[in-house]
Design an enzyme around this catalytic site. Structure first.
Site, PDB file in Angstrom:
ATOM      1  CG  ASP A  74      39.709  39.652  37.375  1.00 28.09           C
ATOM      2  OD1 ASP A  74      39.447  39.989  36.194  1.00 28.09           O
ATOM      3  OD2 ASP A  74      40.392  38.658  37.654  1.00 28.09           O
TER       4      ASP A  74
ATOM      5  CD  GLU B  12      43.289  40.959  41.088  1.00 30.40           C
ATOM      6  OE1 GLU B  12      43.828  40.125  40.344  1.00 30.40           O
ATOM      7  OE2 GLU B  12      43.612  41.081  42.281  1.00 30.40           O
TER       8      GLU B  12
END
Length: 595
Positions: free
Chosen positions: A467, A512
């Site tokens: 991420d 994300e």
């Protein structure tokens, strides 16, 4: 020789009259039979399709109404105030009394079908329930708890058998409960008696036609409702794999029977469902193997299918009566023609023989031939009538051929449109709407497939989970639009980096977080790929002014690799990568770790 075969002139006349009169009748009877069968089949199909579509719309309306209702009910202030308290503050508090009264009042709107209303905290614990025996139970593993937390939207579950009452089938609606700031405090869960859905399925059977019956199947082709064979509920139409059976039985989506007793072996029906057909004719083992016409409609809010079926023999019963009437008419006409031929045989020998020859040529396929009218008496009228009949038959054949061609062309066009629409739909279903890489659904399907394949081949399967570091700060500083652009750029960079590895899959895991699935790749190679990804993102030099790591966007990566086996579930691969990612974050981010 010809005389010995045909006998006397009178015999020839009888034969000629019979040929002229009865062969066209047989042709017309055959055409009429085919036309009637087609019309009856189309009418039955339309009735079944209308009933199936109406039933699917009713179920969709029921689901939509309850999804909207639970979403609205979840914003009632008394529920949010109660969940905002600590566990110690909740006991015997005014907020508890208000929340309890609210749930009881909501449950009374449908006392026949609503089993309970409950509040679940962020840990999935049942903290308040109109069915008090459920209070303090852990419901965190249930999809109706996890889905609203992940999506922030209201949710409807699949039908599940009650663990306490064998004959009760439940359906759950849920929605996140938020405070005034929009923070999720817990989940409002409604337990419905799924009999209401089963009644919606069976309610329209009489309108669909005599002896028709209705079926509701879920996404695993498991019977959820059957108007004539309730013993089939929670059985599948085709055998399922042992892993799938075990998983579904653990979720109470299948009966706890031996595998052989959990299926009805309807392979043709399964094929039609897989091909998204809306209609088929097939025999069903569960209904005595009689041939049925089956119409299929699909729901909007759940991947379920509504089927309405009717025995083909019932739909075509009028044709049998028509055949008997035609044969009776055929016998009468044959008798009349024979009598007339015997009476006027001597007078009409030559014209009849002539007309007989004409009829023979016509029946042999020369549809353009016509009889010459050489008199104005009955023979002349007969010749004229024959010509009219021949013209009508020829016109009918030409019209029928033209209709067949037009219908064939329409079907080809419709098929092309349907295939194009299906292809576009499949792309929408499998792609993440923002980044245009694979979504979670596509990843889960690929993971299952690769896991089974590599388990057979005993080859490694690696996974990279990463991420964006400090992405919340990035969003807060640059704004969500710039945050979306950042995620798109990262996703497309990975796609370009891995384009030479067609077997690999880049997918957005959520927010994300991204996943890279690497089939036939060991840990050493997976580390090289992770290093390439990290370097490629650094080369992009996306500014990140609020990061305390670097002034550009960086990644933290978790890497894992395993040789799949049937004893290990694919989810363990994700869990292992997640642990590695957690270690990378604990060690300062902007790095990778393995597990």
């Amino acid at each position: 020789m010809q005389h010995s075969l045909l006998g006397s002139i009178r015999t020839k006349l009888i034969a000629s009259f019979l040929i002229v009169a009865l062969i066209p009748l047989l042709l017309l009877a055959f055409i009429n039979k085919q036309t009637t069968e087609k019309a009856l089949t189309e009418n039955a199909q339309q009735a079944l399709s209308a009933a199936a579509n109406e039933t699917s719309n009713r179920i969709d309306a029921f689901i939509d109404g309850n999804l909207n209702a639970v979403r609205v009910e979840a914003i009632l202030p008394g529920l949010a105030r109660y969940l905002s308290l600590t566990p110690k503050q909740r006991d015997d508090s005014p907020e508890m009394q208000l929340a309890t009264e609210t749930l009881i009042r909501l449950s009374r709107k449908d006392m026949l079908n609503i089993l309970s209303y409950a509040l679940l905290d962020l840990n999935g614990k049942n903290v308040l329930d109109t069915y008090t025996s459920n209070i303090s139970q852990d419901e965190s593993v249930q999809d109706y708890f996890k889905e609203p937390l992940q999506t922030g939207l209201s949710f409807v579950s699949s039908m599940k058998r009650s663990p306490r009452i064998p004959d009760i089938v439940t359906l759950f609606f849920s929605s996140p409960v938020r405070n005034a700031k929009g923070d999720i405090l817990g989940v409002l869960r409604v337990s419905y008696n799924a009999t209401v859905v089963q009644q919606l399925v069976t309610r329209q059977t009489e309108r669909a036609g005599a002896k028709s019956f209705a079926i509701l199947l879920d996404e695993n082709n498991i019977y959820l409702a059957h108007s004539t064979a309730p013993q089939l509920l929670f059985k599948s139409i085709v055998p399922l794999s042992l892993d799938v059976v075990t998983q579904l039985q653990s979720k109470r989506d299948l009966r706890n029977y031996p595998i052989k007793e959990l299926t009805t072996n309807e392979s043709k029906l399964k094929q039609a469902l897989d091909n998204e057909q809306s209609y088929l004719i097939a025999s069903l083992e569960a209904t005595g193997n009689q041939v049925n016409m089956i119409a299929i409609a699909r729901l909007k809010y759940k991947p379920w299918s509504v089927l309405f079926a009717q025995p083909l023999a019932v739909a075509l019963a009028p044709v049998e009566k028509q055949i008997r009437d035609t044969m009776f008419l055929f016998a009468i006409i044959a008798s009349v023609v024979t009598f007339i031929a015997c009476v006027i045989g001597q007078l009409l020998t030559k014209p009849i023989i002539y007309l007989t020859n004409i009829v023979f040529q016509f029946t042999a396929g020369n549809l353009d031939i016509r009889a010459k009218i050489i008199s104005k008496d009955e023979i002349g009228q007969l010749a004229k009538s024959f010509n009219n009949m021949a013209l009508q038959l020829q016109t009918s054949f030409e019209t029928l051929e033209q209709r067949v061609q037009e219908r064939t062309a329409e079907l080809v066009i419709a098929k092309e449109k349907a295939e194009d629409a299906n292809q576009k739909l499949e792309q929408l279903v499998n792609l993440d709407g923002l980044t245009q890489v694979a979504n979670r659904r596509c990843f889960d399907e690929r993971l299952q497939a690769e896991w089974k394949r590599l388990a057979r081949e005993q080859q490694p399967l690696s996974l990279i989970l990463f991420d964006v570091d400090k992405f919340k700060l990035y969003n807060d500083y640059y704004g969500h639009l710039k945050g979306d652009d950042c995620l798109i750029k990262i996703a497309q960079t990975m796609q370009q980096l891995l384009h030479h590895r067609p077997a690999d899959l880049v997918a957005r895991y959520g927010g994300e977080e991204f996943l890279v699935l690497l089939p036939n790749t060991d840990l050493v190679e997976a580390i090289k790929v992770a290093q390439s990804i990290q370097q490629a993102i650094q080369n992009q030099a996306i500014p990140h002014a609020k990061s305390d790591i670097k002034n550009i966007v960086t990644l933290s990566l978790g890497i894992t690799s395993v040789i799949p086996t049937c004893d290990i579930k694919p989810d363990t691969l994700i869990a292992s990568a997640d642990k590695a990612l957690y270690n990378a974050k604990q060690k300062g981010r902007d790095r990778y770790c393995t597990h």
